[in-house]
Design an enzyme around this catalytic site. Structure first.
Site, PDB file in Angstrom:
ATOM      1  N   GLY A 131       0.796  -1.222   0.000  1.00 56.36           N
ATOM      2  CA  GLY A 131       0.000   0.000   0.000  1.00 56.36           C
ATOM      3  C   GLY A 131       0.825   1.267   0.000  1.00 56.36           C
ATOM      4  N   ASN A 132       2.063   1.207   0.562  1.00 54.38           N
ATOM      5  CA  ASN A 132       2.897   2.410   0.609  1.00 54.38           C
ATOM      6  C   ASN A 132       3.366   2.841  -0.766  1.00 54.38           C
ATOM      7  OD1 ASN A 132       4.605   0.041   0.589  1.00 54.38           O
ATOM      8  ND2 ASN A 132       6.338   1.365   1.051  1.00 54.38           N
ATOM      9  N   LYS A 161       3.157 -12.387   3.670  1.00 53.31           N
ATOM     10  CA  LYS A 161       4.282 -12.222   2.742  1.00 53.31           C
ATOM     11  C   LYS A 161       5.224 -13.411   2.836  1.00 53.31           C
ATOM     12  CE  LYS A 161       4.146  -7.148   2.980  1.00 53.31           C
ATOM     13  NZ  LYS A 161       2.734  -7.150   3.364  1.00 53.31           N
ATOM     14  N   LYS A 219     -11.744  -9.548   8.627  1.00 50.72           N
ATOM     15  CA  LYS A 219     -11.098  -8.414   7.975  1.00 50.72           C
ATOM     16  C   LYS A 219     -12.004  -7.183   8.035  1.00 50.72           C
ATOM     17  CE  LYS A 219      -7.599  -7.002   5.372  1.00 50.72           C
ATOM     18  NZ  LYS A 219      -6.202  -7.067   5.796  1.00 50.72           N
ATOM     19  N   LYS A 264      -3.349  -9.957  -0.981  1.00 51.51           N
ATOM     20  CA  LYS A 264      -2.702  -9.711  -2.274  1.00 51.51           C
ATOM     21  C   LYS A 264      -1.413 -10.517  -2.435  1.00 51.51           C
ATOM     22  CE  LYS A 264       0.349  -5.907  -1.150  1.00 51.51           C
ATOM     23  NZ  LYS A 264       1.522  -6.798  -1.089  1.00 51.51           N
TER      24      LYS A 264
END
Length: 374
Positions: A32-33, A297, A150, A235
């Site tokens: 997102g960054n 991740k 979420k 994602k």
């Protein structure tokens, strides 16, 4: 194909010269960054500036010969679309979450596509760029649907939350004293509906932007019919499915820290350099990575390494050094499990980062500290 058209495609990144090693494929998953920095309001100008900076780095990779496939987060953008839905509900019927996700894919795909084309043009590269709406299949009986967790959308009062639960069947949960929010499932991605189309475009030398936000969540019934569901797909886990589908050598997950850490936030913290899938899974089992940040991740990289690829976790500013093995965490297949990939080995000792950072994470360009969990 004529010699002239072949040469054109070589310069555009479409084909390798005769007898040369085919270009390595890399799936790049932007956090997102890369789109919205902490403290920013999310204006068009802010997001365009951030997207452009990320696109510049990716264009350099593409111009250097990598076959790049780009995917990205969309959490803040979907959140803003949900807020807009809520604010305009009396005038315009609100859309379901899967449609909001599709809207965000179109918006961000347009920004990345334009910025990448502009940067490639400046580099003298004529490679084609295409953004593609992407659906991701999840299992209708995924346990996550029975335990939604979420948070999405705006905050509500307790009274309004109760109304939404009764009127629309939303699962509502109090959020850290700030109000009530809707929570939805985060099921595991199974396959990408458009995988064959994406792979074909990559084969032709196209830089593809796809699978934004993990993909639009859909389920497939017994007759093979697709329908959207209201859920959020991680994602990074979905990027791993994408990387396998296109035959990528690398899955490059870019975030706001320099590497995956063990002992994070303690005096004994250390960044991981090159680790095998089995070694990384052992760290997972010890609870080293938080489920809501670095955990997915790491899981994505472990899955990809077990499929024979190389998973990399690195800072957004370290794109080229990370692919060269000079930065970030490399998760590699166990001995004898690789696919003969064209992977560069990191030039540092196993388990050690080139420059172990201090116990706080590096500073962002805006001057604020970037969280170390992912």
């Amino acid at each position: 194909m004529s010699p002239r058209s072949t040469e054109h495609r070589r310069r555009a990144g479409g084909v390798a010269p005769s007898g040369a090693t085919p270009p390595a494929r890399v799936v790049i998953a932007l956090g997102g960054n890369a789109i919205l920095q902490p403290g920013q309001a999310g204006s068009f100008e802010e997001q365009l500036f951030n997207v452009d900076a990320s696109a510049r780095r990716i264009a350099k990779l593409a111009a250097a010969g990598y076959r790049c496939v780009l995917t990205h987060g969309n959490g803040p953008q979907v959140g803003n679309i949900l807020l807009q839905n809520e604010a305009a509900a009396a005038q315009v019927p609100p859309m379901p979450m899967d449609v909001c996700g599709a809207q965000s894919q179109g918006m961000l795909g347009y920004l990345f596509e334009q910025c990448l084309l502009n940067h490639l043009h400046r580099l003298g590269n004529t490679q084609a760029v295409c953004s593609l709406l992407t659906e991701t299949v999840v299992a209708a009986d995924d346990p996550a649907f029975a335990a939604p967790s979420k948070p999405v959308g705006p905050f509500y009062s307790a009274a309004r939350a109760q109304e939404l639960a009764l009127e629309k069947g939303y699962v509502m949960r109090e959020d850290a004293g700030r109000g009530w929010r809707r929570v939805v499932a985060s099921p595991d991605p199974k396959e990408l509906v458009q995988a064959a189309v994406i792979a074909h475009l990559v084969d032709q030398g196209t830089l593809v932007i796809c699978n934004g936000g993990g993909g639009i969540p859909v389920v497939r019934d017994a007759a093979g019919i697709l329908s959207g569901v209201e859920a959020v797909i991680d994602k990074d886990l979905s990027a791993e499915r994408l990387a396998v589908a296109v035959g990528a050598s690398y899955l490059l997950i870019l975030t706001d820290v320099e590497a995956a850490y063990v002992g994070y936030g303690t005096p004994a913290q250390r960044p991981l350099g090159r680790v095998t899938a089995t070694e990384m899974a052992a760290y997972q089992a010890q609870g080293e990575f938080k489920a809501g940040s670095m955990g997915p991740k790491v899981e994505a990289c472990v899955r990809f390494a077990r499929a024979g690829g190389v998973g990399i976790i690195a800072n957004l500013l370290d794109v080229e050094p990370a692919l060269a093995g000079q930065a970030g965490t490399w998760v590699v297949p166990d001995e004898g499990q690789g696919r003969g990939l064209r992977a560069l080995r990191p030039r540092r000792r196993r388990g050690h980062h080139r420059q172990p950072p201090r116990c706080g994470a590096r500073l962002s360009r805006t001057g604020g500290h970037l969280g170390g969990a992912g």
